[in-house]
Design a protein around this motif. Structure first.
Motif, PDB file in Angstrom:
ATOM      1  N   LEU A 127       0.750  -1.177   0.038  1.00 33.84           N
ATOM      2  CA  LEU A 127      -0.239   0.066   0.161  1.00 33.84           C
ATOM      3  C   LEU A 127       0.771   1.256   0.112  1.00 33.84           C
ATOM      4  O   LEU A 127       2.041   1.223   0.623  1.00 33.84           O
ATOM      5  N   PRO A 128       0.455   2.136  -0.423  1.00 38.17           N
ATOM      6  CA  PRO A 128       0.971   3.531  -0.612  1.00 38.17           C
ATOM      7  C   PRO A 128       1.392   4.222   0.644  1.00 38.17           C
ATOM      8  O   PRO A 128       2.469   4.899   0.656  1.00 38.17           O
ATOM      9  N   SER A 129       0.832   3.931   1.882  1.00 39.13           N
ATOM     10  CA  SER A 129       1.067   4.646   2.871  1.00 39.13           C
ATOM     11  C   SER A 129       0.676   3.696   4.334  1.00 39.13           C
ATOM     12  O   SER A 129      -0.358   2.975   3.808  1.00 39.13           O
ATOM     13  N   LYS A 130       0.651   3.886   5.350  1.00 42.83           N
ATOM     14  CA  LYS A 130       0.446   3.330   6.628  1.00 42.83           C
ATOM     15  C   LYS A 130      -1.024   3.798   7.049  1.00 42.83           C
ATOM     16  O   LYS A 130      -1.481   3.041   7.777  1.00 42.83           O
ATOM     17  N   GLN A 131      -1.445   4.965   6.448  1.00 38.94           N
ATOM     18  CA  GLN A 131      -2.656   5.401   6.485  1.00 38.94           C
ATOM     19  C   GLN A 131      -3.849   4.775   5.632  1.00 38.94           C
ATOM     20  O   GLN A 131      -5.122   5.358   5.895  1.00 38.94           O
ATOM     21  N   ARG A 185     -14.717  -0.294 -11.835  1.00 39.37           N
ATOM     22  CA  ARG A 185     -15.715   0.589 -12.440  1.00 39.37           C
ATOM     23  C   ARG A 185     -16.228   1.566 -11.062  1.00 39.37           C
ATOM     24  O   ARG A 185     -16.889   2.593 -11.465  1.00 39.37           O
ATOM     25  N   GLU A 186     -15.839   1.134  -9.815  1.00 38.10           N
ATOM     26  CA  GLU A 186     -16.582   2.011  -8.671  1.00 38.10           C
ATOM     27  C   GLU A 186     -15.449   2.920  -7.948  1.00 38.10           C
ATOM     28  O   GLU A 186     -15.546   3.454  -7.248  1.00 38.10           O
ATOM     29  N   GLY A 187     -14.089   2.945  -8.984  1.00 40.26           N
ATOM     30  CA  GLY A 187     -13.226   4.124  -8.594  1.00 40.26           C
ATOM     31  C   GLY A 187     -12.118   3.494  -7.852  1.00 40.26           C
ATOM     32  O   GLY A 187     -10.917   4.313  -7.646  1.00 40.26           O
ATOM     33  N   PHE A 188     -11.953   2.205  -7.951  1.00 41.20           N
ATOM     34  CA  PHE A 188     -10.239   1.836  -7.497  1.00 41.20           C
ATOM     35  C   PHE A 188      -9.292   1.622  -8.607  1.00 41.20           C
ATOM     36  O   PHE A 188      -9.653   1.477  -9.964  1.00 41.20           O
ATOM     37  N   ASN A 189      -7.989   1.788  -8.510  1.00 44.45           N
ATOM     38  CA  ASN A 189      -7.224   1.666  -9.264  1.00 44.45           C
ATOM     39  C   ASN A 189      -6.062   0.679  -9.155  1.00 44.45           C
ATOM     40  O   ASN A 189      -6.008   0.187  -7.817  1.00 44.45           O
ATOM     41  N   HIS A 190      -5.579   0.256 -10.324  1.00 42.24           N
ATOM     42  CA  HIS A 190      -4.606  -1.001 -10.083  1.00 42.24           C
ATOM     43  C   HIS A 190      -3.413  -0.486  -9.429  1.00 42.24           C
ATOM     44  O   HIS A 190      -2.900   0.670 -10.000  1.00 42.24           O
ATOM     45  N   GLY A 197       1.640 -16.996  -1.806  1.00 42.41           N
ATOM     46  CA  GLY A 197       1.692 -18.320  -1.907  1.00 42.41           C
ATOM     47  C   GLY A 197       1.462 -18.630  -3.251  1.00 42.41           C
ATOM     48  O   GLY A 197       2.182 -18.055  -4.149  1.00 42.41           O
ATOM     49  N   SER A 198       0.600 -19.470  -3.638  1.00 46.48           N
ATOM     50  CA  SER A 198       0.459 -19.717  -5.151  1.00 46.48           C
ATOM     51  C   SER A 198      -0.537 -18.935  -5.791  1.00 46.48           C
ATOM     52  O   SER A 198      -0.918 -19.360  -7.044  1.00 46.48           O
ATOM     53  N   VAL A 199      -1.322 -18.066  -5.118  1.00 48.10           N
ATOM     54  CA  VAL A 199      -2.485 -17.226  -5.641  1.00 48.10           C
ATOM     55  C   VAL A 199      -2.050 -16.127  -6.213  1.00 48.10           C
ATOM     56  O   VAL A 199      -1.280 -15.097  -5.502  1.00 48.10           O
ATOM     57  N   ASP A 200      -2.373 -16.045  -7.484  1.00 46.38           N
ATOM     58  CA  ASP A 200      -1.983 -14.749  -8.040  1.00 46.38           C
ATOM     59  C   ASP A 200      -3.059 -13.585  -8.067  1.00 46.38           C
ATOM     60  O   ASP A 200      -4.241 -14.054  -8.371  1.00 46.38           O
ATOM     61  N   GLY A 201      -2.760 -12.410  -7.633  1.00 47.06           N
ATOM     62  CA  GLY A 201      -3.785 -11.531  -7.892  1.00 47.06           C
ATOM     63  C   GLY A 201      -3.156 -10.133  -7.848  1.00 47.06           C
ATOM     64  O   GLY A 201      -2.257  -9.954  -8.547  1.00 47.06           O
ATOM     65  N   GLU A 202      -4.003  -8.973  -7.545  1.00 47.77           N
ATOM     66  CA  GLU A 202      -3.403  -7.728  -7.707  1.00 47.77           C
ATOM     67  C   GLU A 202      -3.774  -6.927  -6.732  1.00 47.77           C
ATOM     68  O   GLU A 202      -4.980  -7.214  -5.949  1.00 47.77           O
ATOM     69  N   ILE A 203      -3.533  -5.789  -6.246  1.00 52.69           N
ATOM     70  CA  ILE A 203      -3.795  -4.858  -5.186  1.00 52.69           C
ATOM     71  C   ILE A 203      -4.358  -3.780  -5.851  1.00 52.69           C
ATOM     72  O   ILE A 203      -3.795  -3.040  -7.119  1.00 52.69           O
TER      73      ILE A 203
END
Length: 209
Positions: A127-131, A185-190, A197-203
Motif C-alpha cells: 500500500l502507498p502509506s500506513k494510513q 468501475r467503482e473508482g479503484f485503481n490498479h 503463496g501460489s495465488v496470483d492477484g492484484e492490489i
C-alpha cells in the motif's frame, strides 16, 4: 451511518446481533476462494469448512471488538451484504495482537494462522502509506448478486472512506478478474500485481477524496 439508495435498500453499521448472519454471508462468498483453500489446506472438506468458519468468526469478532467499520447492506430489515474494513488503528500483519493469534491458531491451526498473517503483511507492504485501510471482506448473499447490490455496497464503503480524515484510502487484494472489473468501475485503481503463496492477484486502491 445510513445511506438510502434504492427503495428500501440501505447501508448501516452492523450491530452485535447481525454478526452471526454476516459470518454466514461471508462464509458462503469465500468458500471457494483460492487463498483460503490454500491457507486452510486440508484433505478433509469438512475440516476445511470448519476452519474457514472459525477464521471468519474470529476475524469478525476482532473487528467488532476493535470498533472497526462493519458495513451491512440491507433490503428492508434483511441483511444481504457485508463489507468489513480494518484500519491502521489496529495492529495488522506481523503486529497482530497475541489474543487474536491464539484464537486463530486454536480455530485454524498454526500454519493457517501464519498464512493469514503473511497475506495481511504482504498487502500492507504494497500500500502507498500506513494510513490506508484494508477491505478484509466484501460479500453478498447468492440470490442478491447480479442485481447491482455489489456496486452499491462498494459505494457505501467509499462514502465512509471519504468521511475519515485520518485515512488516505482503502486497498484490497483481488484474485478474481470479474471482481477486479467491478472495483475498477467503482473508482479503484490498479496498484500492483501480488502473489500470495501460489495465488496470483492484484492490489487495487481507492485514494480518499
Amino acid at each position: 451511518m445510513e445511506q438510502n439508495v434504492l427503495a428500501e435498500h440501505k447501508a448501516v453499521y452492523l450491530t452485535a446481533e447481525d454478526l452471526r448472519v454476516a459470518a454466514s454471508i461471508i462464509y458462503n462468498a469465500y468458500h471457494d476462494d483460492p487463498f483460503f483453500i490454500e491457507a486452510l489446506a486440508t484433505t478433509n472438506q469438512a475440516s476445511y469448512e470448519q476452519k474457514l468458519r472459525a477464521a471468519i468468526r474470529e476475524e469478525l469478532t476482532e473487528l467488532w471488538q476493535q470498533e472497526q467499520p462493519l458495513i451491512g447492506w440491507f433490503d428492508g430489515d434483511r441483511l444481504i451484504g457485508v463489507a468489513c474494513v480494518i484500519t491502521h488503528q489496529v495492529p495488522l500483519g506481523e503486529s497482530r495482537y497475541w489474543h487474536w493469534r491464539l484464537k486463530m491458531v486454536l480455530g485454524t491451526g498454526w500454519n493457517s494462522t501464519q498464512a493469514l498473517i503473511k497475506k495481511e503483511h504482504s498487502i500492507l507492504e504494497s500500500l502507498p502509506s500506513k494510513q490506508y485501510g484494508i477491505l478484509q471482506f466484501i460479500a453478498l448473499t447468492p440470490n442478491e448478486q447480479s442485481k447491482g447490490n455489489g456496486a452499491k455496497l462498494i459505494e457505501a464503503v467509499l462514502s465512509w472512506c471519504d468521511e475519515q480524515p485520518d485515512l488516505d484510502g482503502i486497498g484490497v487484494f483481488v484474485n478474481n478478474p470479474k471482481h477486479a472489473e467491478l472495483f475498477a468501475r467503482e473508482g479503484f485503481n490498479h496498484l500492483s500485481e501480488l502473489s500470495i503463496g501460489s495465488v496470483d492477484g492484484e492490489i487495487l486502491i481507492y485514494p480518499s477524496k
